[in-house]
Structures are given as structure tokens and as C-alpha cells.
Design a protein around this motif. Structure first.
Motif, PDB file in Angstrom:
ATOM      1  N   ARG B 261       0.818  -1.200   0.000  1.00 47.63           N
ATOM      2  CA  ARG B 261       0.000   0.000   0.000  1.00 47.63           C
ATOM      3  C   ARG B 261       0.863   1.266   0.000  1.00 47.63           C
ATOM      4  O   ARG B 261       0.595   2.214  -0.709  1.00 47.63           O
ATOM      5  N   VAL B 264       2.370   1.831  -3.406  1.00 50.79           N
ATOM      6  CA  VAL B 264       1.385   2.403  -4.331  1.00 50.79           C
ATOM      7  C   VAL B 264       1.272   3.907  -4.097  1.00 50.79           C
ATOM      8  O   VAL B 264       1.263   4.704  -5.038  1.00 50.79           O
ATOM      9  N   GLU B 265       1.192   4.288  -2.823  1.00 50.22           N
ATOM     10  CA  GLU B 265       1.062   5.720  -2.507  1.00 50.22           C
ATOM     11  C   GLU B 265       2.286   6.512  -2.964  1.00 50.22           C
ATOM     12  O   GLU B 265       2.189   7.707  -3.215  1.00 50.22           O
ATOM     13  N   GLY B 267       3.737   5.933  -5.718  1.00 52.08           N
ATOM     14  CA  GLY B 267       3.761   5.922  -7.181  1.00 52.08           C
ATOM     15  C   GLY B 267       4.506   4.746  -7.791  1.00 52.08           C
ATOM     16  O   GLY B 267       4.779   4.742  -8.980  1.00 52.08           O
ATOM     17  N   VAL B 268       4.827   3.743  -6.962  1.00 53.98           N
ATOM     18  CA  VAL B 268       5.545   2.563  -7.463  1.00 53.98           C
ATOM     19  C   VAL B 268       4.527   1.538  -7.974  1.00 53.98           C
ATOM     20  O   VAL B 268       3.562   1.228  -7.277  1.00 53.98           O
ATOM     21  N   ARG B 269       4.752   1.034  -9.175  1.00 51.76           N
ATOM     22  CA  ARG B 269       3.855   0.005  -9.707  1.00 51.76           C
ATOM     23  C   ARG B 269       4.000  -1.253  -8.865  1.00 51.76           C
ATOM     24  O   ARG B 269       5.091  -1.812  -8.749  1.00 51.76           O
ATOM     25  N   THR B 270       2.909  -1.693  -8.249  1.00 50.68           N
ATOM     26  CA  THR B 270       2.985  -2.749  -7.254  1.00 50.68           C
ATOM     27  C   THR B 270       1.891  -3.792  -7.475  1.00 50.68           C
ATOM     28  O   THR B 270       0.718  -3.439  -7.567  1.00 50.68           O
ATOM     29  N   THR B 271       2.302  -5.036  -7.554  1.00 47.65           N
ATOM     30  CA  THR B 271       1.331  -6.131  -7.613  1.00 47.65           C
ATOM     31  C   THR B 271       1.302  -6.792  -6.248  1.00 47.65           C
ATOM     32  O   THR B 271       2.351  -7.060  -5.663  1.00 47.65           O
ATOM     33  N   LEU B 272       0.091  -7.033  -5.746  1.00 50.70           N
ATOM     34  CA  LEU B 272      -0.056  -7.717  -4.468  1.00 50.70           C
ATOM     35  C   LEU B 272      -0.988  -8.896  -4.664  1.00 50.70           C
ATOM     36  O   LEU B 272      -1.979  -8.800  -5.391  1.00 50.70           O
ATOM     37  N   LYS B 273      -0.632 -10.000  -4.012  1.00 52.65           N
ATOM     38  CA  LYS B 273      -1.526 -11.154  -3.998  1.00 52.65           C
ATOM     39  C   LYS B 273      -1.409 -11.825  -2.647  1.00 52.65           C
ATOM     40  O   LYS B 273      -0.301 -12.149  -2.201  1.00 52.65           O
ATOM     41  N   GLU B 305       8.133 -11.916 -16.562  1.00 50.44           N
ATOM     42  CA  GLU B 305       7.432 -10.793 -17.198  1.00 50.44           C
ATOM     43  C   GLU B 305       8.146  -9.475 -16.918  1.00 50.44           C
ATOM     44  O   GLU B 305       8.231  -8.603 -17.775  1.00 50.44           O
ATOM     45  N   ARG B 309       9.892  -7.078 -19.895  1.00 46.96           N
ATOM     46  CA  ARG B 309       9.637  -5.651 -20.112  1.00 46.96           C
ATOM     47  C   ARG B 309      10.932  -4.878 -20.257  1.00 46.96           C
ATOM     48  O   ARG B 309      11.023  -3.921 -21.005  1.00 46.96           O
TER      49      ARG B 309
END
Lengths: 335, 313
Positions: B261, B264-265, B267-273, B305, B309
Motif C-alpha cells: 500500500r 502504491v502511494e 507511485g511505485v507500480r505494485t502487484t499484491l496477492k 514478465e 519488459r
């Protein structure tokens, strides 16, 4: 806010003012002259649509997009055609982008923005159409740019049901267009992001069709908030849009209205959510990402320096690159 | 979802927590557990070799996994877990063979020195020395220092996250991606899951507290040092894109998700699962649990992935 972004947002607002725009009255009860009312709505919508296109032109002129060398001539060469899709009580149209070759192709069903009541017709064909053409070329994917029916003539849940019907239509015509039915994603911008998210909930609950990924850009995922905000500016427009979209008696926390309030988010497709640092819709969209992740869904969230509609060229390029990469990663491999 | 049924059984077979066990006894217990029937054997690679690399005041061993295929390959620095006090290169060997094969990365796994013999910041500095070594020896490893990523699990997830901060702050090598599995990000140990899931779910609060003391000492000021608790770093901007996986029944769950979280705040592209039904560390049980093998493959794919990129520019 970044001074360059602030200046750009002010410039666009000055070039294409919105404060003078007239708004339709929400359809409250059957009146004698429903036809006349619908005609007035159509006129007002046309004025708003014109302003949206002017705004896009102003933004492109004030801050020209960064050329992307990955976009070759193939984008223009793709086959674009109009299709008709049957929906409950009528038909809708859609712009279909077909890549060259025989497939099987992945597919993306895209939903335009416009506050649930504008952005149709020429607007989506031009603005979203450009994005869809690039998506189709870059991902070698079939892309359906859906002209779903709009409020207030067609209030919730009709736009969502139209969106669902469009995905079903594509799955049903998979063989015809060379689409791999196991590799269908949805994408949406703003109100279109709301529809894309709601369509994923519907597809899960109705157990078909299978949707592999959802890409939501600046989506409106909580329509139960912002109702008390002061008049003027985007927040006021947002409130007006919601009033046009939802019946007075509609529960605004219904998951299909406000997906962030859905109790169970398990079993939904993986997601990419792009938000704007200065977009009032930001927090519910980011919360949706977190709630999806907690339900076991891989949710990628990125907050860009942007308002709801305005971003600097490099931000727009980064956002598009992220969107393409997320869809490509989700759709490239079968199985 | 409820705890996976296979893990109910696993939990019932764990020995009860014993606060008097020494670190040597804990390490011996870990070594005696073995991997047969628990961890799926990893594939053969082009080469797997151990190297000694210099660190402040000595050397540490790194294990270099080179997958098949033409180089230069992307380079991934991996930090194992074990509460900063336990853990070996062997423990993660099979997992990293899969990761190297499925991501196409050359992987460098670091046997950073452990607490309590070598407390904070030794693990951080050893890891940073390994990062610099990776950059400087990339060509020799058949790898591309411009496509450098980091990853780690549990305490190793902490070190991977911290490395991104350290390298940013010191103007070190550009790290392009961080893969954090069940990371420890808040050494204060005050987020709710530390308590709510702190007992009865395998590794618990008592273990974390004890190993935290071994690593950081008992001075509470140390706990809020951002290189011990990356969640508490004031500024998370400019960090590489992140992929974070947490376990539903893990005391470290909330701090992993809180870190996502905050990224994200910033500005970092973040995937969470959040992986449903899993305990802390049970993603390693790849021969026992289909979910563990899925987890492993999900992480390998995420890394693949991310570096794909980079290749695309």
C-alpha cells in the motif's frame, strides 16, 4: 501537484470550459413527453461529447503525445469493422478491431468513459478507437470497443448488462473471429472501468463467460461517496453523472454499482488498476486493488501523477505501456 | 478461505514452541528436516556453482544458477529466509533452479552472515556487497547488469526490500524489480496479524520476537530504522516495481500488504496477492502442496514478465 501538470490542467480547462454546460434532468417519473425529454438529453449529450473531443484536441495540442516507436504501420493496417450485438430490449453497436492472421487470438472487450451518459458514438470510435487499434496491433488481439447504451435513458443496470452481453457475444463468436475463449480480458476507462469491474463480478456469479484479466484506468468504483461535495468542478460533475445513472431508490452500495463494496472478491480475474494522484476517484480504486489482492487475486496498482482526465505526455506514455504490458502478460500464454 | 486441509495436518506435526532452544539447536533442527518428499527436486541447469565473494571483514558464499540459453541474461539477486538467524543456500536450491529455468535469469543466491553471531546491519551490508559484486561481475556471469532485479522470502524479503532502499540512497546499482515473498517489513511487530496469527499457525510471534532480538538487539530505536523496517522509511518514491505475495495465515501478512500500500502511494507500480489458505513459509512445500508449486510458478512468471519488459526497453 506537479507544477507542469497543474499548468496543463488549467490550460485545458481554460481552452475547453465545462462550467457553462447544461445538464439533463434525471428521469424521475413517467411524464407526458418522454420523447421530448429524450430529445433534449440527446442534444445536451451531443454538446458534452463535442466538448470531450475539443478537450482531447486541446490536450494533444498543448502537450503532444510521446511517439512510441513500437507503434508501427501495422496499427493502421488492422481490420476495423462495425458490428451489432443483441442486448436485452434492443441492440448496441461496437467497433471490432481484428489483427491480421488466423489466430487463435486473445481478445479485449473495452468500455469507454463518459460518466455513464456521454462518450458514445463518434467519441469512443475516435478516442478509445485509437487506443483499441494500438492494443489490437501490439497484442495481436481482437478488440471490441463497445458502444453500450447510456443513462439517463438507460439507467443501471442496463449499461452493465450491455457490457456483459458484449463479452458473451464475443465468447459466442470466438470461432468466427479466431478468438481463444480462454483468453478474454476486459478494460475500461473511468465509467467504463466501473462497467468492466462489474462485468467481471457478473461473469463470475453467472459462471460464464470466462474473463482472464481486468484492466481498469481511473475507474469509479464507489458511487456511494462524493454526494455531499460542494458545487463546481469535477466533483459536482461526478455527482450529476451518478444521479443520471442511478435511480433514486437504487442502493449505491450494490456491488454492481460500487464494486469496492462487493463482499466477496475471490475468484475474480487478475487486475491492473491505474489511478491518478489528483483524481477524486483515486482512493476507492486503490482500495479495490487491495481488496482484490486480499481475496487472492493478483492486483497490480499504479498511481500516476494525473488528474481524472489530464496527464503529462510522459505519464500518458508510461500508463499506456503499463496497460499493454499487463494485458500482454495476462493474455500471451494459453492455458 | 480456511487453512488448507493438508496444512492442518502439517501444523499438528510441528514440535511445540520451545523458548529455550539455542540458535544452534534451531539450525540443527532445520538441517535435520530434509527436503525429500517435501520440496520438489529442481531441474538441471546449464551450471550451478558456488563462489566466494568479499564482504566487509571476510567472505561469504554465493551460489550462481545459470539457465540454458544464450546470454547475456537478466540477473536476479536472491536472499533466503530464516529470520536472519537460520537458512542456508541448500534450503532454497530446488526453488531457485525452477526460478532460473522459468525466468531465464542468472540467479545469485547469497549466504549472508547470520545473527546472533553477526547482528544487524551485517546481513544488509553483505547483501549490498553481493549486489555490487553482481553489477561488477555481470559479464563474467553471462548476465546483463542493466537488467538487475532482487528477490527474497520472509527475512530475505526484508533484505530485498531494504536493498532497494539502500541502493537508491547510496546511488548504487539500479534495481529494476523487487519480488518480495511473505516479507518482514516492520520489525516493531505491532501490526494486527503478528498477534492475531501469532500463535497456533506455525512460526509465531515468540519466534519472531526472539529472532528479532538476535538480529536487532533489544534497543527499540533500532526497530524503526528503515533499513530494519522498510515499511517505516519516510520516502518510498523512486523504488523499483514490486511484486508482493503474502500468506493468509501468516503473522507477517499485514506488514507485507501495508508495504504494498505504501509503495502504491509513492507511485511505485505494485502487484499484491494474498495466497489463500497458506501459512508462513509453506510455499516451499512444493512436493506436498499443489498450491506451493503454483506459488513458485507464479513468482517465476512474475519475474519473467518483469525482465521481459526490460528487454523490450
Amino acid at each position: 501537484m506537479d507544477p507542469a501538470l497543474e499548468a496543463l490542467a488549467e490550460q485545458v480547462a481554460r481552452l475547453v470550459p465545462r462550467a457553462d454546460l447544461g445538464w439533463p434532468e434525471p428521469w424521475l417519473e413517467p411524464a407526458a413527453d418522454r420523447t421530448g425529454w429524450a430529445a433534449r438529453v440527446a442534444e445536451l449529450r451531443a454538446v458534452h461529447n463535442r466538448r470531450v473531443l475539443d478537450g482531447a484536441d486541446a490536450l494533444a495540442k498543448a502537450a503532444p503525445p510521446v511517439a512510441d516507436p513500437a507503434d508501427g504501420a501495422e496499427a493502421a493496417a488492422a481490420d476495423v469493422r462495425e458490428v451489432t450485438i443483441e442486448v436485452a430490449g434492443g441492440t448496441i453497436s461496437a467497433q471490432l478491431h481484428l489483427p491480421r492472421g488466423n489466430g487463435p487470438f486473445p481478445a479485449v472487450v473495452h468500455f469507454h468513459g463518459g460518466g455513464f451518459w456521454t462518450g458514445d458514438g463518434a467519441v469512443l470510435r475516435r478516442l478509445d478507437g485509437a487506443l483499441c487499434a494500438r492494443l489490437s496491433a501490439r497484442l495481436t488481439a481482437v478488440v471490441v470497443n463497445v458502444d453500450y447504451r447510456l443513462a439517463p435513458e438507460h439507467k443501471f443496470p442496463q449499461p452493465v448488462e450491455d457490457g456483459y452481453a458484449a463479452v458473451r457475444w464475443l465468447a459466442g463468436h470466438a470461432a468466427e473471429f479466431g478468438v481463444d475463449p480462454g483468453r478474454i480480458a476486459v478494460s475500461g476507462v473511468s465509467a467504463g472501468g466501473t462497467i468492466a469491474a462489474a462485468v467481471c463480478l457478473l461473469a463470475r456469479d453467472r459462471a460464464a463467460p470466462s474473463i482472464r484479466f481486468q484492466a481498469l484506468l481511473a475507474p469509479a468504483l464507489d458511487l456511494s461517496v462524493h454526494l455531499q461535495s460542494e458545487p463546481g468542478g469535477f466533483r459536482d460533475e461526478f455527482r450529476r453523472c451518478i444521479d443520471l445513472y442511478l435511480a433514486l431508490w437504487q442502493d449505491r452500495r450494490d456491488p454492481l454499482v460500487s464494486p469496492v463494496h462487493a463482499e466477496d472478491l475471490s475468484g475474480l480475474p487478475d487486475a491492473f488498476i491505474g489511478t491518478g494522484s489528483h483524481d477524486p476517484l483515486r482512493d476507492p480504486a486503490e482500495l479495490y486493488g487491495l481488496r482484490l489482492a486480499r481475496a487472492g487475486v493478483a492486483a497490480t496498482v499504479r498511481r500516476y501523477p494525473a488528474t481524472h482526465t489530464v496527464a503529462l505526455p510522459e505519464t500518458r506514455a508510461a500508463r499506456t505501456a503499463d496497460l499493454f504490458a499487463a494485458l500482454d502478460a495476462a493474455l500471451r500464454t494459453t492455458g | 478461505m480456511p487453512l488448507l486441509p493438508a496444512l492442518e495436518c502439517y501444523l499438528s506435526q510441528l514440535p511445540p514452541h520451545d523458548p529455550d532452544l539455542t540458535v544452534e539447536q534451531l539450525r540443527a533442527w532445520g538441517a535435520a528436516m530434509g527436503f525429500d518428499g517435501v520440496v520438489e527436486p529442481g531441474p538441471e541447469l546449464s551450471s550451478v556453482t558456488d563462489r566466494e565473494i568479499p564482504v566487509a571483514g571476510g567472505t561469504v558464499t554465493v551460489r550462481v544458477y545459470t539457465p540454458e540459453g544464450e546470454g547475456p541474461k537478466p540477473l536476479h539477486l536472491y536472499l533466503h529466509g530464516g529470520g536472519f538467524c537460520l537458512g542456508t543456500l541448500a534450503m532454497v536450491d530446488d526453488e531457485l533452479r525452477f526460478r532460473a529455468r522459468d525466468s531465464g535469469c542468472v540467479i545469485v543466491s547469497v549466504a549472508y552472515r547470520l545473527a546472533p553471531e553477526c547482528p544487524y546491519p551485517t546481513a544488509v551490508e553483505d547483501s549490498y556487497a553481493a549486489l555490487l559484486w553482481c553489477r561488477d561481475h555481470a559479464a563474467e556471469l553471462g548476465a546483463d547488469a542493466g537488467r538487475l532485479t532482487v528477490g527474497g522470502a520472509s527475512a530475505g524479503g526484508n533484505l530485498a526490500a531494504v536493498l532497494c532502499l539502500v541502493s537508491r540512497d547510496r546511488g548504487g546499482p539500479a534495481i529494476r524489480f523487487q519480488l518480495l515473498e511473505i516479507p518482514l517489513t516492520d520489525a516493531r511487530g505491532t501490526l494486527p496479524s503478528r498477534t492475531e496469527l501469532g500463535q497456533g499457525y506455525g512460526m509465531g510471534k515468540a519466534d519472531l520476537d526472539r529472532m528479532g532480538d538476535w538480529y536487532l538487539g533489544t534497543d527499540p530505536r533500532r526497530r524503526v530504522d528503515p533499513y530494519a523496517s522498510p515499511l517505516l522509511a519516510e520516502d518510498l518514491t523512486g523504488l523499483p516495481p514490486a511484486f508482493i505475495v503474502t500468506s493468509e495465515y501468516d503473522p507477517l501478512r499485514d506488514e507485507g500488504e501495508a508495504y504494498a500500500r505504501r509503495l502504491v502511494e509513492a507511485g511505485v507500480r505494485t502487484t499484491l496477492k494474498r495466497w489463500p489458505g497458506m501459512l508462513h513459509g509453506t510455499h516451499s512445500l512444493t512436493a506436498m502442496l499443489p498450491e506451493a508449486a503454483q506459488w513458485r510458478d507464479t513468482c517465476s512468471r512474475a519475474l519473467a514478465e518483469a525482465v521481459r519488459r526490460l528487454r523490450a526497453g
